[in-house]
Design a protein around this motif. Structure first.
Motif, PDB file in Angstrom:
ATOM      1  N   VAL A   6       0.841  -1.201   0.000  1.00 31.62           N
ATOM      2  CA  VAL A   6       0.000   0.000   0.000  1.00 31.62           C
ATOM      3  C   VAL A   6       0.876   1.251   0.000  1.00 31.62           C
ATOM      4  N   GLU A   7       1.966   1.206   0.774  1.00 35.91           N
ATOM      5  CA  GLU A   7       2.901   2.348   0.823  1.00 35.91           C
ATOM      6  C   GLU A   7       3.456   2.646  -0.563  1.00 35.91           C
ATOM      7  N   VAL A   8       3.869   1.567  -1.253  1.00 33.19           N
ATOM      8  CA  VAL A   8       4.437   1.751  -2.584  1.00 33.19           C
ATOM      9  C   VAL A   8       3.423   2.428  -3.507  1.00 33.19           C
ATOM     10  N   HIS A   9       2.130   2.127  -3.280  1.00 33.95           N
ATOM     11  CA  HIS A   9       1.076   2.703  -4.122  1.00 33.95           C
ATOM     12  C   HIS A   9       0.612   4.063  -3.609  1.00 33.95           C
ATOM     13  N   ARG A  10       1.233   4.523  -2.522  1.00 30.28           N
ATOM     14  CA  ARG A  10       0.785   5.753  -1.849  1.00 30.28           C
ATOM     15  C   ARG A  10      -0.705   5.670  -1.536  1.00 30.28           C
ATOM     16  N   GLY A  11      -1.104   4.494  -1.094  1.00 32.50           N
ATOM     17  CA  GLY A  11      -2.496   4.275  -0.712  1.00 32.50           C
ATOM     18  C   GLY A  11      -2.607   4.181   0.793  1.00 32.50           C
ATOM     19  N   ARG A  12      -3.676   3.522   1.251  1.00 40.13           N
ATOM     20  CA  ARG A  12      -3.931   3.490   2.682  1.00 40.13           C
ATOM     21  C   ARG A  12      -4.545   2.140   3.019  1.00 40.13           C
ATOM     22  N   LEU A  13      -4.098   1.507   4.098  1.00 38.21           N
ATOM     23  CA  LEU A  13      -4.685   0.250   4.565  1.00 38.21           C
ATOM     24  C   LEU A  13      -5.529   0.549   5.791  1.00 38.21           C
ATOM     25  N   GLU A  14      -6.779   0.098   5.725  1.00 37.82           N
ATOM     26  CA  GLU A  14      -7.680   0.375   6.833  1.00 37.82           C
ATOM     27  C   GLU A  14      -8.092  -0.972   7.425  1.00 37.82           C
ATOM     28  N   THR A  15      -7.998  -1.102   8.740  1.00 35.84           N
ATOM     29  CA  THR A  15      -8.448  -2.331   9.372  1.00 35.84           C
ATOM     30  C   THR A  15      -9.620  -1.988  10.263  1.00 35.84           C
ATOM     31  N   GLY A  16     -10.598  -2.869  10.274  1.00 36.66           N
ATOM     32  CA  GLY A  16     -11.752  -2.567  11.107  1.00 36.66           C
ATOM     33  C   GLY A  16     -12.695  -3.750  11.151  1.00 36.66           C
ATOM     34  N   ALA A  17     -13.863  -3.506  11.670  1.00 38.21           N
ATOM     35  CA  ALA A  17     -14.857  -4.566  11.763  1.00 38.21           C
ATOM     36  C   ALA A  17     -15.659  -4.585  10.470  1.00 38.21           C
ATOM     37  N   SER A  18     -16.025  -5.780  10.040  1.00 42.64           N
ATOM     38  CA  SER A  18     -16.805  -5.914   8.827  1.00 42.64           C
ATOM     39  C   SER A  18     -18.291  -5.759   9.147  1.00 42.64           C
ATOM     40  N   PRO A  19     -19.044  -5.176   8.202  1.00 42.12           N
ATOM     41  CA  PRO A  19     -20.501  -5.107   8.424  1.00 42.12           C
ATOM     42  C   PRO A  19     -21.104  -6.512   8.521  1.00 42.12           C
ATOM     43  N   LEU A  20     -20.369  -7.504   8.025  1.00 37.03           N
ATOM     44  CA  LEU A  20     -20.861  -8.884   8.094  1.00 37.03           C
ATOM     45  C   LEU A  20     -20.666  -9.462   9.496  1.00 37.03           C
ATOM     46  N   GLY A  21     -19.857  -8.799  10.306  1.00 29.64           N
ATOM     47  CA  GLY A  21     -19.658  -9.281  11.666  1.00 29.64           C
ATOM     48  C   GLY A  21     -18.239  -9.704  11.984  1.00 29.64           C
ATOM     49  N   GLY A  22     -17.418  -9.880  10.971  1.00 31.87           N
ATOM     50  CA  GLY A  22     -16.039 -10.301  11.219  1.00 31.87           C
ATOM     51  C   GLY A  22     -15.065  -9.154  11.045  1.00 31.87           C
ATOM     52  N   ALA A  23     -13.896  -9.501  10.494  1.00 29.68           N
ATOM     53  CA  ALA A  23     -12.872  -8.481  10.295  1.00 29.68           C
ATOM     54  C   ALA A  23     -12.948  -7.951   8.870  1.00 29.68           C
ATOM     55  N   CYS A  24     -12.439  -6.752   8.665  1.00 27.58           N
ATOM     56  CA  CYS A  24     -12.451  -6.161   7.333  1.00 27.58           C
ATOM     57  C   CYS A  24     -11.163  -5.376   7.108  1.00 27.58           C
ATOM     58  N   PHE A  25     -10.490  -5.672   6.003  1.00 23.04           N
ATOM     59  CA  PHE A  25      -9.273  -4.957   5.640  1.00 23.04           C
ATOM     60  C   PHE A  25      -9.516  -4.271   4.300  1.00 23.04           C
ATOM     61  N   THR A  26      -9.282  -2.974   4.251  1.00 18.05           N
ATOM     62  CA  THR A  26      -9.572  -2.228   3.036  1.00 18.05           C
ATOM     63  C   THR A  26      -8.313  -1.545   2.509  1.00 18.05           C
ATOM     64  N   LEU A  27      -8.065  -1.734   1.211  1.00 17.68           N
ATOM     65  CA  LEU A  27      -6.977  -1.019   0.546  1.00 17.68           C
ATOM     66  C   LEU A  27      -7.586   0.142  -0.216  1.00 17.68           C
ATOM     67  N   HIS A  28      -7.102   1.341   0.092  1.00 13.27           N
ATOM     68  CA  HIS A  28      -7.531   2.506  -0.683  1.00 13.27           C
ATOM     69  C   HIS A  28      -6.413   2.837  -1.657  1.00 13.27           C
ATOM     70  N   LEU A  29      -6.738   2.809  -2.948  1.00 15.23           N
ATOM     71  CA  LEU A  29      -5.705   3.019  -3.968  1.00 15.23           C
ATOM     72  C   LEU A  29      -5.990   4.284  -4.759  1.00 15.23           C
ATOM     73  N   PRO A  30      -4.935   4.912  -5.275  1.00 17.96           N
ATOM     74  CA  PRO A  30      -5.150   6.122  -6.061  1.00 17.96           C
ATOM     75  C   PRO A  30      -5.860   5.771  -7.370  1.00 17.96           C
ATOM     76  N   PRO A  31      -6.859   6.552  -7.767  1.00 19.65           N
ATOM     77  CA  PRO A  31      -7.571   6.258  -9.022  1.00 19.65           C
ATOM     78  C   PRO A  31      -6.656   6.485 -10.221  1.00 19.65           C
ATOM     79  N   ALA A  32      -6.983   5.861 -11.324  1.00 21.79           N
ATOM     80  CA  ALA A  32      -6.158   6.002 -12.533  1.00 21.79           C
ATOM     81  C   ALA A  32      -6.420   7.367 -13.157  1.00 21.79           C
TER      82      ALA A  32
END
Lengths: 224, 451
Positions: free
Chosen positions: B425-451
């Motif tokens: 994610v760092e190499v992409h200058r993006g962001r990693l978000e960790t949190g709870a999933s709306p489904l009830g478990g864990a959720c990891f989200t990669l935010h990437l720069p748009p093209a």
């Protein structure tokens, strides 16, 4: 059907030979690139299972030579490297598929069958999965000896799934294979054919099921 | 505020200025005192000299008088000195018994202390007077010529001189003294600018940046030695890190073949009860090995080229590849939001690696039956969530532990995988978000720069 296994690790080669034996393949085993070259020239093999790390060179060089000689033999490359770059360079050099160690025997066999079918090496063009036996050329499906009638597109879909049994057939691949470029199709055209196919299989007591991988595609496997 | 003060108190500049200020303050106090004392002692020496000269003049002017007395016949020029008693100037001639044989009009006191009559010239003070007794021999008789003058007068002059000098020159003196720290401050500030620049370039260094060095140009020679040594240290550390990563990659590579053998052999166990347990362990080992290998390939991640790509297509291909494993391990998986292209700027190889790590992470930390959802948003984010099936109310720890591992970078799987994802994610200058999933478990989200 005879395949050539090129793998320098004796233990892995023995285990792989066991897996192939069990699946009904005859296996010749070469431990080095040089032996493999001799065996490839001498015999006729349906497929080549090739390890990259050989004592006398990279397996990919063997593959390159093979392709340079015009051979279309299906080749699955095994590698302990398994990084994406290695995978891409393997496919570039003419591998039909690429498998990173370690792998399950089921996945190896699924991939081997898939490359053999793609290559048309299965003579008679008959594919099997669980109690299903499908004659692709004649579009005849037998389940436990009982014939099931299929439409042309249902048959094409089933052939696609059975050739890649155990592997995912993406929705896009299915669309490309089933419909020509000129066909205009609804967004759920594949779903419609899939639904009909499932019904027919279920009614005939199929031992194989079609799993939907939502957003990705479909996978045929023996019912658990 | 306190940190800023601590920083200031530790600064070289502050220390130098502090020492200089103390030195200047001490000089301001001590310099007048020292000048006064030096001047006083030289005045006393001049005084003694003058008194001796006077005594000698008097001695040479002595003439015998009748009946054993003595007369002082001063030259005309000298006479007014003793005529008025001004400045306490007076003289007396004493014999061995202390009797005054001759004296000026205002000679004081009437009787002189006995210790004046020594064998050598003797300086003395009586009250406000300072004097000198000079032993002489006249007519075979030991005599002492005693001269005095008021000491307060020249002392007062000395004080006046010092005061006057300092009075007119203190501005210049203090000004000069104060200029010193100012000039020093400017010189130091200039020299330290190079250090500040070096600090900024050091802060920007990542151990994986090839050829990373702290800027040595423009540094004072003393500091350059340290910075040069630090650069050598960085080089050695980078080499060590590179070695460790290469080693990790090699270990992973070496272990993969025996592990493949093991997996194939376990598969021949049929339906033996141990088979599932062994396969689970093999899967875990494979996962860790795959991560070690990925970690080794992070070495070149910074050099990866980024190009526009369809994140949806990448997600479908990656998930399709992993599906046989996901199904074999009794979980299910789906991709949402990939119907229309989601264009981002990225490296396909690295993003596949990141997504694979997140999915394997979910496989490793959830029970059978779990649904794993890979979801995309048109803005260029991709998340991997699970439904947390099997996480009981009293077992929140299970979820927390996954994050805890992410924080503490343990080598047991999840932490390693997430640090790989983080790096990608760092190499992409993006962001990693960790949190709870709306489904009830864990959720990891990669935010990437748009093209």
């Amino acid at each position: 059907m005879r395949i050539l296994l090129v793998e320098d690790d004796a233990a892995l080669a023995a285990a792989l030979t066991g897996v192939f034996d069990k699946a009904g393949f005859a296996v010749d085993h070469a431990q080095a690139r040089e032996d493999a070259e001799l065996m490839l020239r001498a015999g006729h093999y349906a497929a080549l299972i090739l390890d990259r790390g050989l004592p006398d060179g990279d397996g990919l060089e063997l593959l390159q030579d093979l392709r340079a000689r015009g051979s279309t033999m299906p080749v699955i490359v095994l590698t302990a490297r398994g990084t994406l770059d290695a995978r891409i360079s393997g496919l570039d050099k003419g591998a039909d598929d690429y498998l990173a160690k370690p792998f399950s025997p089921d996945e190896l066999m699924a991939r081997l069958r898939a490359v053999l079918r793609r290559n048309g090496s299965f003579q008679g063009r008959e594919v099997a999965c669980a109690n299903l036996c499908f004659d692709i050329d004649n579009q005849v499906l037998h389940i436990d000896g009982q014939t099931v009638a299929l439409s042309q597109r249902e048959g094409a879909l089933l052939a696609l799934l059975m050739r890649r049994a155990g592997l995912v057939v993406t929705k896009r691949l299915a669309e490309d294979q089933l419909f020509g470029a000129g066909d205009t199709l609804g967004s759920n055209a594949i779903e419609v054919y899939m639904h009909r196919l499932r019904q027919k299989l279920d009614q005939a007591g199929s031992g194989a099921e079609i799993v939907t991988v939502r957003g990705v595609g479909y996978l045929m496997r023996a019912r658990q | 505020m306190i940190a800023r003060l601590r920083h200031l108190s530790g600064a070289l500049l502050t220390r130098i200025l502090l020492v200089e200020t103390i030195t200047i303050l001490a000089a301001c106090v001590l310099l007048p005192l020292l000048a006064q004392s030096v001047m006083r002692s030289s005045v006393a020496a001049i005084e003694k000299d003058m008194l001796r000269q006077q005594a000698q003049t008097l001695a040479s002017a002595m003439r015998p008088a009748p009946n054993g007395a003595w007369r002082v016949a001063l030259p005309a020029a000298e006479q007014p000195i003793y005529a008025s008693g001004y400045d306490g100037r007076a003289y007396a001639v004493l014999d061995a018994q202390g009797h005054t044989l001759a004296a000026s009009r205002f000679a004081l006191p009437a009787s002189w202390p006995a210790d004046l009559r020594g064998p050598t010239p003797h300086r003395f003070e009586i009250g406000p007077l300072v004097g000198l007794s000079l032993p002489v021999r006249q007519g075979g008789q030991p005599l002492w010529v005693v001269v005095t003058q008021d000491q307060t007068q020249p002392g007062a002059v000395v004080d006046d001189v010092v005061r006057k000098f300092l009075g007119s020159y203190w501005v210049v003196l203090v000004g000069l003294l104060a200029l010193m720290p100012l000039v020093n401050g400017i010189i130091l500030w200039g020299s330290l600018r190079g250090l500040r620049r070096a600090a900024r370039s050091a802060a920007a260094i990542h151990p994986r940046t090839p050829g990373a060095r702290i800027e040595e140009d423009g540094l004072p020679a003393e500091a350059r030695v340290l910075v040069h040594a630090t650069n050598d240290l960085i080089e050695r550390l980078s080499a060590a890190l590179h070695q460790v990563e290469e080693f990790a990659g090699n270990v992973a590579h070496e272990l993969r073949t025996p592990l493949a053998t093991l997996q194939l052999q376990v598969a021949t166990l049929g339906d033996a009860p141990q088979r599932a347990a062994l396969e689970a362990e093999i899967a875990r080992m494979s996962h860790v090995l795959a991560q070690l290998r990925d970690l080794a390939s992070m070495e070149n991640a910074a050099k990866a080229s980024l190009a526009p790509l369809d994140l949806g297509e990448l997600a479908i291909a990656t998930v399709a590849d992993l599906t046989p494993r996901v199904l074999a391990e009794g979980r299910s998986i789906a991709v949402l939001g990939a119907e229309a292209p989601v264009m981002v700027t990225g490296n396909a190889g690295l993003l596949t690696m990141a997504l694979t790590n997140l999915i394997e992470n979910a496989l490793l930390h959830t029970p059978g039956g779990t649904v794993i959802e890979v979801a995309l948003t048109p803005s260029g984010a991709i998340s991997v969530a699970d439904d947390g099936l099997g996480i009981a109310q009293d077992d929140h720890g299970k979820l927390a532990r996954r994050f805890w591992r992410a924080d503490h970078r343990r080598s047991d799987g999840a932490g390693l995988g997430l640090s790989i994802v983080q790096r990608i994610v760092e190499v992409h200058r993006g962001r990693l978000e960790t949190g709870a999933s709306p489904l009830g478990g864990a959720c990891f989200t990669l935010h990437l720069p748009p093209a």
